[in-house]
Design an enzyme around this catalytic site. Structure first.
Site, PDB file in Angstrom:
ATOM      1  N   ASP A 115       0.848  -1.199   0.000  1.00  0.00           N
ATOM      2  CA  ASP A 115       0.000   0.000   0.000  1.00  0.00           C
ATOM      3  C   ASP A 115       0.885   1.252   0.000  1.00  0.00           C
ATOM      4  O   ASP A 115       0.715   2.140  -0.825  1.00  0.00           O
ATOM      5  CB  ASP A 115      -0.912  -0.003   1.234  1.00  0.00           C
ATOM      6  CG  ASP A 115      -1.717  -1.280   1.323  1.00  0.00           C
ATOM      7  OD1 ASP A 115      -2.588  -1.478   0.470  1.00  0.00           O
ATOM      8  OD2 ASP A 115      -1.444  -2.094   2.230  1.00  0.00           O
ATOM      9  N   GLU A 154       1.665  -6.263  -5.615  1.00  0.00           N
ATOM     10  CA  GLU A 154       1.282  -5.418  -6.741  1.00  0.00           C
ATOM     11  C   GLU A 154       2.470  -4.663  -7.320  1.00  0.00           C
ATOM     12  O   GLU A 154       2.809  -4.792  -8.499  1.00  0.00           O
ATOM     13  CB  GLU A 154       0.190  -4.443  -6.272  1.00  0.00           C
ATOM     14  CG  GLU A 154      -0.261  -3.501  -7.324  1.00  0.00           C
ATOM     15  CD  GLU A 154      -1.561  -2.776  -6.972  1.00  0.00           C
ATOM     16  OE1 GLU A 154      -1.694  -1.630  -7.373  1.00  0.00           O
ATOM     17  OE2 GLU A 154      -2.458  -3.350  -6.319  1.00  0.00           O
TER      18      GLU A 154
HETATM   19  O1  TRH Z   1       4.384  -6.047   0.236  1.00  0.00           O
HETATM   20  P1  TRH Z   1       3.424  -6.585  -0.740  1.00  0.00           P
HETATM   21  O2  TRH Z   1       3.072  -7.974  -0.557  1.00  0.00           O
HETATM   22  O3  TRH Z   1       2.145  -5.691  -0.743  1.00  0.00           O
HETATM   23  C1  TRH Z   1       0.821  -6.203  -0.814  1.00  0.00           C
HETATM   24  C2  TRH Z   1       0.239  -5.919  -2.179  1.00  0.00           C
HETATM   25  O4  TRH Z   1       0.428  -4.618  -2.624  1.00  0.00           O
HETATM   26  C3  TRH Z   1      -1.236  -6.224  -2.161  1.00  0.00           C
HETATM   27  O5  TRH Z   1      -1.817  -5.902  -3.409  1.00  0.00           O
HETATM   28  C4  TRH Z   1      -1.870  -5.443  -1.042  1.00  0.00           C
HETATM   29  O6  TRH Z   1      -3.218  -5.659  -1.024  1.00  0.00           O
HETATM   30  C5  TRH Z   1      -1.253  -5.892   0.245  1.00  0.00           C
HETATM   31  O7  TRH Z   1       0.140  -5.581   0.217  1.00  0.00           O
HETATM   32  C6  TRH Z   1      -1.889  -5.229   1.443  1.00  0.00           C
HETATM   33  O8  TRH Z   1       4.039  -6.462  -2.233  1.00  0.00           O
HETATM   34  P2  TRH Z   1       4.288  -5.213  -3.205  1.00  0.00           P
HETATM   35  O9  TRH Z   1       3.001  -4.636  -3.642  1.00  0.00           O
HETATM   36  O10 TRH Z   1       5.183  -5.684  -4.243  1.00  0.00           O
HETATM   37  O11 TRH Z   1       5.011  -4.137  -2.319  1.00  0.00           O
HETATM   38  C7  TRH Z   1       6.303  -4.269  -1.857  1.00  0.00           C
HETATM   39  C8  TRH Z   1       6.983  -2.918  -1.846  1.00  0.00           C
HETATM   40  O12 TRH Z   1       8.174  -2.995  -1.075  1.00  0.00           O
HETATM   41  C9  TRH Z   1       7.389  -2.469  -3.234  1.00  0.00           C
HETATM   42  O13 TRH Z   1       7.159  -1.084  -3.357  1.00  0.00           O
HETATM   43  C10 TRH Z   1       8.889  -2.721  -3.273  1.00  0.00           C
HETATM   44  C11 TRH Z   1       9.268  -2.481  -1.835  1.00  0.00           C
HETATM   45  N1  TRH Z   1      10.494  -3.121  -1.386  1.00  0.00           N
HETATM   46  C12 TRH Z   1      11.602  -2.315  -1.179  1.00  0.00           C
HETATM   47  O14 TRH Z   1      11.547  -1.097  -1.392  1.00  0.00           O
HETATM   48  N2  TRH Z   1      12.751  -2.888  -0.705  1.00  0.00           N
HETATM   49  C13 TRH Z   1      12.853  -4.211  -0.452  1.00  0.00           C
HETATM   50  O15 TRH Z   1      13.935  -4.685  -0.030  1.00  0.00           O
HETATM   51  C14 TRH Z   1      11.705  -5.028  -0.703  1.00  0.00           C
HETATM   52  C15 TRH Z   1      11.797  -6.515  -0.455  1.00  0.00           C
HETATM   53  C16 TRH Z   1      10.543  -4.447  -1.158  1.00  0.00           C
END
Ligand code: TRH
Length: 373
Positions: free
Chosen positions: A24, A275
């Site tokens: 989010d 996402e």
């Molecule tokens: O963390 P998520 O599983 O988020 C989920 C989804 O968005 C889902 O649709 C939502 O409903 C739920 O949360 C509540 O996966 P997502 O969306 O890929 O988000 C991860 C974020 O973290 C992304 O912006 C990349 C960031 N990230 C970093 O900046 N550094 C890191 O080391 C890692 C592992 C991730």
């Protein structure tokens, strides 16, 4: 110039409620930076901003972060021209009242947007841009608009900041890996960002038995815990499972969003989830596997299927996805779902090219607002 809009700088209030995980806030931060990078002035309200400490330690020019405590303290706050709620989060009545006052009493041109979750299902194009009259509360009589991200031209598109492709072209894999402390010897690099995938044991097993050596780059949190548990149980049940050491594991620190892109660009195969990381993996253009965010009512199975259809995924990639996500049918259960990234490259490359020919979300959103105002 593609991506150019005629919208003058507006003040945006983006609202984000963190449900769980990082997505989010991740999406909202990326959107805020994208808009600010195009000259907009953004205030990002989030009820839990803690993850920004590692996700965006440098902040971003033009983005002001505010902790969103409800009821919101309106002291000294004037709502901007654009009020954007993400994923149906409910904005405080006090703020909506201020927004409505600006519009009705002060004649300020305003737009109220509800940014929805990403899906490849048909409803995204059907519902994108639809008005939704507000029936109650201080905003009664106003109209908010649904903005649906998506993969096809009829939707709001995907986040892709204007300089992304140039950044990617300049990226030096070897240097970045060395800075991170990965002693890369040319082995296949596989990034892993996931929840607790049903197919993790099978992946570890096939990487350990592959003629080609692999290094699994494991992100912190749930992915790390899952790999630790998976390898511990294999050590116990089958001590020789990685006898030839074809598989090595590198546990990553938390990376900034900027460096998370680098991880995806450096890797030969990307396992992503949720996402935002899915979208970033599409821009990386490498074979990818998606761990979809599981929902209790099981609708995620349709969402995954729609994505694989859009991707024109070959049968082996579909089978691997179902196994990875624990969604096999009984018939498929008995079948193999081999790890064959070489067969998955073409569809991702074609999907990336298709997406690059479409307008990105930031451009579309600015154009949408320009039309409304
Ligand atoms: O963390 P998520 O599983 O988020 C989920 C989804 O968005 C889902 O649709 C939502 O409903 C739920 O949360 C509540 O996966 P997502 O969306 O890929 O988000 C991860 C974020 O973290 C992304 O912006 C990349 C960031 N990230 C970093 O900046 N550094 C890191 O080391 C890692 C592992 C991730």
């Amino acid at each position: 110039m593609p991506g150019e809009t005629l919208l003058p700088p507006l003040r945006w209030d983006i609202f984000c409620r963190v449900i769980d995980n990082f997505g989010d806030l991740g999406v909202c931060w990326r959107l805020a930076c994208d808009l600010a990078g195009r000259g907009q002035v953004v205030r990002l309200w989030a009820d839990d901003v803690s993850a920004l400490a590692w996700m965006a330690p440098q902040g971003a020019p033009g983005v002001e972060v505010r902790t969103w405590a409800s009821p919101i303290d309106m002291g000294g706050i004037t709502p901007g021209e654009v009020m954007l709620e993400t994923f149906g989060c409910e904005i405080d009545e006090g703020f909506i009242a201020g927004y409505a006052r600006n519009l009705r009493t002060n004649g300020q041109k305003c737009a109220w947007i509800n940014l929805e979750y990403l899906s490849a299902e048909d409803f995204a194009a059907r519902c994108h841009g639809l008005p939704s009259p507000v029936m109650s509360g201080p905003g009664r009589g106003l109209i908010k608009y649904f903005f649906y991200p998506g993969f096809t031209p009829g939707t709001g598109g995907l986040l892709r900041e204007p300089e992304l492709m140039a950044r990617q072209a300049r990226f030096d894999r070897q240097d970045w890996l060395a800075d991170l402390g990965v002693a890369w010897q040319g082995e296949r690099l596989v990034s892993l960002f996931c929840y607790e995938p049903a197919g993790l044991g099978a992946l570890l097993h096939s990487l350990a038995n592959d003629a080609k050596p692999s290094c699994l780059l494991v992100t912190p949190g749930r992915a790390r815990a899952a790999v630790r548990a998976g390898t511990a149980s294999m050590d116990l049940l089958d001590p020789g499972w990685n006898q030839g050491s074809a598989l090595s594991v590198f546990y990553l620190p938390q990376l900034s969003q900027h460096d998370f892109d680098h991880l995806l660009w450096a890797s030969d195969v990307n396992f992503v989830r949720g996402e935002d990381s899915l979208v970033r993996a599409l821009w990386a253009g490498k074979p990818l596997v998606w761990h979809i965010y599981p929902q209790h009512d099981g609708v995620h199975a349709h969402k995954l299927e729609a994505f694989l259809n859009w991707l024109q995924a070959p049968a082996s990639l579909r089978a691997f996805h179902r196994r990875w996500n624990g969604l096999e049918t009984l018939a498929e259960d008995a079948q193999d779902a081999p790890f064959e990234p070489e067969r998955w490259q073409d569809c991702v490359a074609q999907a990336r090219a298709k997406l690059l020919s479409q307008e990105d979300l930031g451009t579309q959103l600015l154009n949408f607002i320009a039309k409304l105002l």
